[in-house]
Scaffold this motif. Sequence first.
Motif, PDB file in Angstrom:
ATOM      1  N   PRO A 330      52.164  42.452  81.389  1.00  0.00           N
ATOM      2  CA  PRO A 330      52.716  43.805  81.209  1.00  0.00           C
ATOM      3  C   PRO A 330      54.134  43.792  80.638  1.00  0.00           C
ATOM      4  CG  PRO A 330      52.740  43.189  83.522  1.00  0.00           C
ATOM      5  CD  PRO A 330      51.973  42.120  82.809  1.00  0.00           C
ATOM      6  N   HIS A 331      54.871  42.696  80.885  1.00  0.00           N
ATOM      7  CA  HIS A 331      56.212  42.609  80.317  1.00  0.00           C
ATOM      8  C   HIS A 331      56.157  42.544  78.794  1.00  0.00           C
ATOM      9  CE1 HIS A 331      54.518  38.749  81.277  1.00  0.00           C
ATOM     10  NE2 HIS A 331      55.455  38.065  80.627  1.00  0.00           N
ATOM     11  N   TYR A 332      55.095  41.938  78.233  1.00  0.00           N
ATOM     12  CA  TYR A 332      54.906  41.953  76.791  1.00  0.00           C
ATOM     13  C   TYR A 332      54.564  43.368  76.301  1.00  0.00           C
ATOM     14  CZ  TYR A 332      54.714  36.814  76.666  1.00  0.00           C
ATOM     15  OH  TYR A 332      55.013  35.477  76.757  1.00  0.00           O
ATOM     16  N   LEU A 333      53.737  44.061  77.056  1.00  0.00           N
ATOM     17  CA  LEU A 333      53.364  45.424  76.691  1.00  0.00           C
ATOM     18  C   LEU A 333      54.593  46.325  76.611  1.00  0.00           C
ATOM     19  CD1 LEU A 333      51.266  47.667  76.174  1.00  0.00           C
ATOM     20  CD2 LEU A 333      51.039  47.890  78.670  1.00  0.00           C
ATOM     21  N   PHE A 334      55.459  46.232  77.610  1.00  0.00           N
ATOM     22  CA  PHE A 334      56.657  47.065  77.602  1.00  0.00           C
ATOM     23  C   PHE A 334      57.662  46.598  76.541  1.00  0.00           C
ATOM     24  CE2 PHE A 334      55.078  48.349  81.797  1.00  0.00           C
ATOM     25  CZ  PHE A 334      55.282  49.721  81.712  1.00  0.00           C
ATOM     26  N   GLU A 335      57.628  45.313  76.216  1.00  0.00           N
ATOM     27  CA  GLU A 335      58.484  44.839  75.133  1.00  0.00           C
ATOM     28  C   GLU A 335      58.049  45.437  73.794  1.00  0.00           C
ATOM     29  OE1 GLU A 335      60.452  40.645  73.553  1.00  0.00           O
ATOM     30  OE2 GLU A 335      58.918  40.640  75.122  1.00  0.00           O
ATOM     31  N   ILE A 336      56.733  45.548  73.597  1.00  0.00           N
ATOM     32  CA  ILE A 336      56.224  46.192  72.383  1.00  0.00           C
ATOM     33  C   ILE A 336      56.658  47.654  72.341  1.00  0.00           C
ATOM     34  CG2 ILE A 336      54.126  46.967  71.216  1.00  0.00           C
ATOM     35  CD1 ILE A 336      52.792  44.367  72.182  1.00  0.00           C
ATOM     36  N   ILE A 337      56.560  48.345  73.477  1.00  0.00           N
ATOM     37  CA  ILE A 337      56.997  49.749  73.533  1.00  0.00           C
ATOM     38  C   ILE A 337      58.480  49.860  73.191  1.00  0.00           C
ATOM     39  CG2 ILE A 337      57.366  51.713  75.093  1.00  0.00           C
ATOM     40  CD1 ILE A 337      54.831  50.826  76.583  1.00  0.00           C
ATOM     41  N   GLU A 338      59.259  48.930  73.711  1.00  0.00           N
ATOM     42  CA  GLU A 338      60.699  48.919  73.419  1.00  0.00           C
ATOM     43  C   GLU A 338      60.954  48.714  71.926  1.00  0.00           C
ATOM     44  OE1 GLU A 338      64.711  46.420  74.773  1.00  0.00           O
ATOM     45  OE2 GLU A 338      62.722  45.885  75.576  1.00  0.00           O
ATOM     46  N   PHE A 339      60.215  47.793  71.310  1.00  0.00           N
ATOM     47  CA  PHE A 339      60.402  47.547  69.884  1.00  0.00           C
ATOM     48  C   PHE A 339      59.937  48.730  69.040  1.00  0.00           C
ATOM     49  CE2 PHE A 339      60.295  42.615  70.225  1.00  0.00           C
ATOM     50  CZ  PHE A 339      61.592  42.655  70.739  1.00  0.00           C
ATOM     51  N   VAL A 340      58.891  49.406  69.474  1.00  0.00           N
ATOM     52  CA  VAL A 340      58.480  50.629  68.779  1.00  0.00           C
ATOM     53  C   VAL A 340      59.600  51.671  68.861  1.00  0.00           C
ATOM     54  CG1 VAL A 340      56.848  52.566  68.799  1.00  0.00           C
ATOM     55  CG2 VAL A 340      56.016  50.230  69.089  1.00  0.00           C
ATOM     56  N   GLY A 341      60.295  51.719  70.005  1.00  0.00           N
ATOM     57  CA  GLY A 341      61.451  52.595  70.129  1.00  0.00           C
ATOM     58  C   GLY A 341      62.522  52.251  69.106  1.00  0.00           C
ATOM     59  N   PHE A 342      62.771  50.939  68.887  1.00  0.00           N
ATOM     60  CA  PHE A 342      63.715  50.521  67.845  1.00  0.00           C
ATOM     61  C   PHE A 342      63.310  51.088  66.481  1.00  0.00           C
ATOM     62  CE2 PHE A 342      64.659  46.429  70.385  1.00  0.00           C
ATOM     63  CZ  PHE A 342      65.801  46.990  70.937  1.00  0.00           C
ATOM     64  N   SER A 343      62.019  50.932  66.163  1.00  0.00           N
ATOM     65  CA  SER A 343      61.560  51.359  64.838  1.00  0.00           C
ATOM     66  C   SER A 343      61.633  52.871  64.682  1.00  0.00           C
ATOM     67  CB  SER A 343      60.128  50.864  64.594  1.00  0.00           C
ATOM     68  OG  SER A 343      59.214  51.482  65.490  1.00  0.00           O
ATOM     69  N   PHE A 344      61.394  53.626  65.754  1.00  0.00           N
ATOM     70  CA  PHE A 344      61.493  55.086  65.689  1.00  0.00           C
ATOM     71  C   PHE A 344      62.952  55.522  65.517  1.00  0.00           C
ATOM     72  CE2 PHE A 344      57.419  56.961  67.682  1.00  0.00           C
ATOM     73  CZ  PHE A 344      56.642  56.150  66.881  1.00  0.00           C
ATOM     74  N   ILE A 345      63.859  54.837  66.180  1.00  0.00           N
ATOM     75  CA  ILE A 345      65.279  55.165  66.018  1.00  0.00           C
ATOM     76  C   ILE A 345      65.717  54.878  64.588  1.00  0.00           C
ATOM     77  CG2 ILE A 345      67.622  54.506  66.689  1.00  0.00           C
ATOM     78  CD1 ILE A 345      66.518  53.962  69.517  1.00  0.00           C
ATOM     79  N   SER A 346      65.303  53.740  64.067  1.00  0.00           N
ATOM     80  CA  SER A 346      65.741  53.307  62.743  1.00  0.00           C
ATOM     81  C   SER A 346      65.005  54.023  61.617  1.00  0.00           C
ATOM     82  CB  SER A 346      65.537  51.797  62.601  1.00  0.00           C
ATOM     83  OG  SER A 346      65.835  51.370  61.307  1.00  0.00           O
ATOM     84  N   GLN A 347      63.673  54.058  61.701  1.00  0.00           N
ATOM     85  CA  GLN A 347      62.804  54.646  60.680  1.00  0.00           C
ATOM     86  C   GLN A 347      62.999  54.007  59.305  1.00  0.00           C
ATOM     87  OE1 GLN A 347      63.190  59.089  62.375  1.00  0.00           O
ATOM     88  NE2 GLN A 347      61.612  58.923  60.811  1.00  0.00           N
ATOM     89  N   THR A 348      63.244  52.701  59.302  1.00  0.00           N
ATOM     90  CA  THR A 348      63.291  51.949  58.057  1.00  0.00           C
ATOM     91  C   THR A 348      62.031  51.102  57.940  1.00  0.00           C
ATOM     92  OG1 THR A 348      64.488  50.091  59.074  1.00  0.00           O
ATOM     93  CG2 THR A 348      65.808  51.850  58.058  1.00  0.00           C
ATOM     94  N   LEU A 349      61.700  50.765  56.706  1.00  0.00           N
ATOM     95  CA  LEU A 349      60.498  49.966  56.474  1.00  0.00           C
ATOM     96  C   LEU A 349      60.626  48.593  57.125  1.00  0.00           C
ATOM     97  CD1 LEU A 349      57.755  49.803  55.059  1.00  0.00           C
ATOM     98  CD2 LEU A 349      58.942  48.937  53.031  1.00  0.00           C
ATOM     99  N   TYR A 350      61.833  48.028  57.126  1.00  0.00           N
ATOM    100  CA  TYR A 350      61.999  46.698  57.713  1.00  0.00           C
ATOM    101  C   TYR A 350      61.661  46.693  59.199  1.00  0.00           C
ATOM    102  CZ  TYR A 350      63.729  42.550  59.800  1.00  0.00           C
ATOM    103  OH  TYR A 350      63.773  41.401  60.544  1.00  0.00           O
TER     104      TYR A 350
END
Length: 392
Positions: A330-350
């Motif tokens: 589950p720690h991996y699952l929440f890490e993915i959620i956290e990284f998706v949060g990064f991408s939503f904040i940034s909204q860059t292709l990278y």
Amino acid sequence: MLNNEAYAPPLHSLPRSPSSVCYTPTNASKPLRATTTSSSSSVTMKNINSNNSNDDFEASAASFAPATLFVIYARNRIGLLGAYFSTVYVDVATLTIFSSSIKRREEEAEGITLIMGWPIIFLFPPPDSLFITAMAVISFTGCAHAGLSEVRGIHLQYSKFWKSGSQKSNQIYISARRGMQLAYTPPFLAGLTSLVFFPHCDDIRYLLLSSALIIHFLKRLLEVQFVHKYSGGVALDSGITITVSYLMSTVAAIYAQHLTITQGLREPPIDLKYPGILLFLLGISGNFYHHYLLSQLRSSSSLFRSHSQTNDDKEYKIPRGGLFELVICPHYLFEIIEFVGFSFISQTLYTFAFVVGTTFYLIGRSYATRKWYLSRFKHFPQKVKALIPYLY
């Protein structure tokens, strides 16, 4: 005989003049365009093509015709002075009407360009940077390949797999705590340094992304020092690979955000930064909670010890509590959620490329972890999946 003060002729009997309307019944069925010249303030109605792109000008001509008749009437009714002021009124009205029409058409053209030129409405257009383009490709393919390698049994040598696979005779190992400190310190410092080299204090998205990355790696460093209990080591080459990956992805994410400001890239029509903050907070909280549960396993007894009882895995137990009842990582699952949060904040292709690649890696790593538990614990619950409750 009546003078101008007592008598005003009806409009239909007014003589034709340079300011009058040139309009014939033969053209009545066609859309019209109004044009004017500043020298004589004359108005001419010209035929134009009846297509959708001229709708604004048809509306403008319809709005302009009454003002033209008003000039003619004023000239005959109150003389040249009144006609002068009414002519000024028509000129201002004409400029206002047509400038608004042109502005609407420009906005529509920009919207069409946005849709046709960059169709992904929740991302910034790609910046003009070979470095960011290359990093997006490298991050995605590198992480995805690492995830596929985990499924195939070729692991990065840390945590449970720190002595997995064929051993190199000259392989160097360092303590797990030292290895994780090596991995998290450079990206943490890169996040702090970015606020000095790229101080975009007036851009909320940039500040949110930099702050989220700093908090993420600071939390990791604090966990390494005060939460995690290690029993193994890290292969030096794996530790260097992880360090470089974290450092370069952090630098690339912040630099890509910096370029959206300096290159004046258009903000995405769909703003995801505030949902991204919520996902980041959910992910980092869930990740910390399950890391804490894992740390408690090392300090308490359990009936679910590994039956192999080797020096390498005798301290491992089947995790309990939280989402460990449903998935083994589950720690991996929440890490993915956290990284998706990064991408939503940034909204860059990278950032989206990096998150997708990282997700593939954690999918592969969680698959290998579940397989490891199944091989070492006779009574491992079959209902416990690898990463996603009830599904995978």
